[in-house]
Design a protein around this motif. Structure first.
Motif, PDB file in Angstrom:
ATOM      1  N   ALA A 198     -11.875  -5.418   1.768  1.00 41.09           N
ATOM      2  CA  ALA A 198     -11.059  -6.645   1.728  1.00 41.09           C
ATOM      3  C   ALA A 198     -10.824  -7.224   3.104  1.00 41.09           C
ATOM      4  O   ALA A 198     -10.546  -8.424   3.239  1.00 41.09           O
ATOM      5  CB  ALA A 198      -9.708  -6.337   1.075  1.00 41.09           C
ATOM      6  N   THR A 208     -13.266 -10.373  -3.172  1.00 36.40           N
ATOM      7  CA  THR A 208     -12.033 -10.602  -2.412  1.00 36.40           C
ATOM      8  C   THR A 208     -11.406 -11.951  -2.726  1.00 36.40           C
ATOM      9  O   THR A 208     -10.172 -12.078  -2.753  1.00 36.40           O
ATOM     10  CB  THR A 208     -12.291 -10.494  -0.906  1.00 36.40           C
ATOM     11  OG1 THR A 208     -13.378 -11.347  -0.546  1.00 36.40           O
ATOM     12  CG2 THR A 208     -12.618  -9.073  -0.503  1.00 36.40           C
ATOM     13  N   TYR A 212      -2.490  -8.762  -1.249  1.00 38.74           N
ATOM     14  CA  TYR A 212      -3.769  -8.068  -1.339  1.00 38.74           C
ATOM     15  C   TYR A 212      -4.186  -7.518   0.021  1.00 38.74           C
ATOM     16  O   TYR A 212      -4.653  -6.381   0.140  1.00 38.74           O
ATOM     17  CB  TYR A 212      -4.821  -9.024  -1.889  1.00 38.74           C
ATOM     18  CG  TYR A 212      -6.215  -8.451  -1.942  1.00 38.74           C
ATOM     19  CD1 TYR A 212      -6.460  -7.221  -2.558  1.00 38.74           C
ATOM     20  CD2 TYR A 212      -7.290  -9.137  -1.394  1.00 38.74           C
ATOM     21  CE1 TYR A 212      -7.742  -6.691  -2.607  1.00 38.74           C
ATOM     22  CE2 TYR A 212      -8.577  -8.619  -1.437  1.00 38.74           C
ATOM     23  CZ  TYR A 212      -8.795  -7.393  -2.048  1.00 38.74           C
ATOM     24  OH  TYR A 212     -10.057  -6.866  -2.085  1.00 38.74           O
ATOM     25  N   TYR A 213      -3.988  -8.320   1.061  1.00 39.85           N
ATOM     26  CA  TYR A 213      -4.355  -7.903   2.411  1.00 39.85           C
ATOM     27  C   TYR A 213      -3.514  -6.706   2.856  1.00 39.85           C
ATOM     28  O   TYR A 213      -4.038  -5.722   3.395  1.00 39.85           O
ATOM     29  CB  TYR A 213      -4.156  -9.075   3.368  1.00 39.85           C
ATOM     30  CG  TYR A 213      -4.828  -8.931   4.704  1.00 39.85           C
ATOM     31  CD1 TYR A 213      -6.210  -8.952   4.820  1.00 39.85           C
ATOM     32  CD2 TYR A 213      -4.083  -8.803   5.874  1.00 39.85           C
ATOM     33  CE1 TYR A 213      -6.843  -8.849   6.054  1.00 39.85           C
ATOM     34  CE2 TYR A 213      -4.697  -8.692   7.111  1.00 39.85           C
ATOM     35  CZ  TYR A 213      -6.078  -8.713   7.191  1.00 39.85           C
ATOM     36  OH  TYR A 213      -6.695  -8.605   8.404  1.00 39.85           O
ATOM     37  N   THR A 246     -11.213 -11.490   3.785  1.00 37.67           N
ATOM     38  CA  THR A 246      -9.839 -11.990   3.758  1.00 37.67           C
ATOM     39  C   THR A 246      -9.377 -12.369   5.156  1.00 37.67           C
ATOM     40  O   THR A 246      -8.652 -13.358   5.334  1.00 37.67           O
ATOM     41  CB  THR A 246      -8.896 -10.927   3.149  1.00 37.67           C
ATOM     42  OG1 THR A 246      -9.475 -10.432   1.936  1.00 37.67           O
ATOM     43  CG2 THR A 246      -7.542 -11.520   2.842  1.00 37.67           C
ATOM     44  N   SER A 281      -4.491  -3.562   1.043  1.00 39.16           N
ATOM     45  CA  SER A 281      -5.795  -3.089   1.528  1.00 39.16           C
ATOM     46  C   SER A 281      -5.655  -2.354   2.855  1.00 39.16           C
ATOM     47  O   SER A 281      -6.269  -1.309   3.064  1.00 39.16           O
ATOM     48  CB  SER A 281      -6.759  -4.267   1.678  1.00 39.16           C
ATOM     49  OG  SER A 281      -7.013  -4.874   0.439  1.00 39.16           O
TER      50      SER A 281
END
Length: 523
Positions: free
Chosen positions: A113, A64, A76-77, A117, A80
């Motif tokens: 993730a 991550t 990315y968050y 994260t 996800s």
């Protein structure tokens, strides 16, 4: 740093996402029987619904930090959360077992993730003095999630149908996606970062991570059902796990830009100790949640929903303790003193459970032991987390969060695998000892069989049928008593493991009171 309404809406978002990820590690356990019937699956096939999610989780979690740096943490968050939500819908729509397994793997990629994260986002959201409080709120999700999974799953299965254990994720996922878009921002360090060119990405490290950690998780998830090392299948994946893990460690220690920077363990002694303690925490947290529902449902005949309701108060107590423990850390109470107290309290829980387990145990008997468990978990989780990350900066903090998350998950997998194996094999071994006292030449045994036979004949069975039922009833009593002894031993074993690991606390380097402030230095 964020302030006011924005800060707290970010907290709500990341805690929701942590709960989603962790609830889904245990919520399906209570629905496996229904899945087997509806999808025409065998018991061995349906275990892959759990295994595929865990394998994907443990592969993604350590990456991550790299993925957030490469694509931007907010992006990315968000991806996800959306992937997790869409995969949840697809899981509910599955028409056969392997379709469900595939979508659970995708769900695990998205969910992997959310933990590490979320932790990194909280580090950036709270000012230095309030960082322990932020970690406490994160800990609420981590501790409560696996515990309320069976509660929620049991209620859904009893009142609706198994696809709804996945559909309940959808509204929360949509809300979390909206909040992520509106309120979560990347720190300047990530905004200004230049993504690595594809040719410079540590592809060998990624491959070895998937091979090593993925194979290890598969062995832990499937070992018991395959009779462990009696199976060529398990032996093959054990060998792949060993090769992959050794190769992964060597690659990450020598690569110029590793996918998972293991060298961060050498920068902080407390992180190295915290990683080991995270394994112990995961072992105790997941093993105790795993063994308790099996005992209450197999031996006491409780329903899944009833078992979940028993577990819930202790989980909530643990969550409510988190802000209090956060305040204690904020006031300067050393983690080195809090962790042994937490270990001691958790040992009291396991010893207490080993004593009260009996065929006549009721719901009220478990209330206070589980409250003690909740207190112990709170005193272990938060100090380990803050101690592990204290003094690390920027990218190192993200790498450390991913590593400790992966190790905690592996600790849970080892705990469940070892406890499950010990339970099944020890029941068979413990059965041998009482058999010496059960014989047709023993007066008490003969009288018990005669009483059972007469009872069944009074219900209309023939003599031959009644005698067979009498032998079966005697066997049932024997197995119940043997099982109770074994469950008691399991709780004692978990507690003993914590006691054995307690000296590790002596290796903790006491941090200066303000050292946790460094966590934000590069954010």
């Amino acid at each position: 740093m964020e302030t006011g309404f924005t800060k707290w809406i970010i907290v709500v978002t990341v805690v929701m996402c942590c709960l989603l990820e962790l609830i889904d590690t245990s919520i399906v356990n209570v629905a496996l029987t229904q899945m087997m019937g509806n999808l025409s699956a065998t018991q061995q096939e349906v275990t892959w619904v759990i295994a595929s999610y865990g394998i994907a989780n443990v592969i993604v979690i350590p990456m991550t930090g790299f993925l957030a740096e490469q694509f931007g943490r907010k992006n990315y968050y968000l991806v996800s959360v959306i992937l997790f939500t869409l995969a949840s819908v697809a899981c509910g729509q599955s028409t056969n077992i392997w379709e469900l397994v595939a979508f659970r793997f995708v769900q695990g990629i998205g969910g992997g993730a959310l933990m590490a994260t979320s932790q990194a986002i909280l580090i950036d959201t709270f000012p230095p003095k309030q960082l322990p409080l932020g970690q406490a709120l994160f800990g609420m999700g981590v501790i409560i999630g696996p515990t309320i999974g069976p509660t929620l799953g049991g209620y859904i299965v009893d009142n609706y149908d198994w696809p709804w254990i996945f559909y309940v994720n959808v509204p929360v996922g949509i809300l979390a996606s909206i909040f992520t878009i509106l309120f979560i921002r990347d720190p300047e360090r990530i905004k200004n970062a230049i993504p690595r060119p594809l040719r410079e990405i540590d592809w060998a490290g990624i491959f070895l991570l998937i091979l090593g950690v993925g194979s290890l998780q598969l062995v832990l998830e499937q070992g018991e059902s395959e009779d462990w090392f009696e199976s060529a299948y398990i032996n093959s994946f054990t060998a792949l796990a060993a090769i992959g893990l050794v190769g992964f460690v060597w690659r990450e220690l020598t690569a110029r830009q590793p996918i998972v920077d293991l060298r961060v363990l050498g920068k902080s002694r407390n992180l190295a100790v915290g990683a080991v303690l995270s394994f112990v925490l995961g072992f105790g947290m997941f093993a105790s949640v795993f063994i308790f529902p099996i005992f209450t449902q197999r031996i006491l005949g409780f329903s899944a929903a009833q078992t979940g309701e028993i577990l819930l108060p202790g989980a909530l107590a643990s969550g409510l303790m988190m802000p209090i423990i956060g305040r204690m850390l904020q006031a300067g109470v050393p983690q080195k003193f809090m962790i042994p107290v937490g270990f001691g309290i958790f040992f009291v829980f396991t010893f207490w459970m080993a004593q009260i387990i009996s065929p006549t145990a009721g719901e009220d008997d478990f209330f206070w032991p589980l409250m003690v468990r909740g207190l112990g978990m709170g005193l272990i989780f938060l100090p380990i987390t803050t101690m592990s990350l204290a003094g690390l900066k920027g990218k190192d903090a993200g790498q450390a969060a991913g590593l400790t998350g992966m190790i905690r998950q592996l600790g849970g997998s080892f705990g469940v695998a070892i406890v499950g194996t010990y339970l099944e094999r020890s029941i068979a071994q413990n059965r041998i000892s009482p058999l010496a006292h059960i014989s047709l030449y023993d007066t008490n045994t003969v009288q018990r069989i005669q009483a059972f036979t007469a009872n069944f004949m009074a219900r209309g069975f023939s003599f031959e049928q009644a005698q067979k039922q009498a032998y079966a009833a005697l066997e049932g009593i024997l197995m119940k008593q043997v099982s109770i002894i074994t469950y008691s031993q399991v709780f004692s074993m978990i507690g003993l493991f914590f006691v054995v690991c307690l000296p590790l606390v002596l290796l903790i380097k006491r941090a200066r009171r303000g050292e946790a402030i460094d966590l934000n230095a590069a954010h």
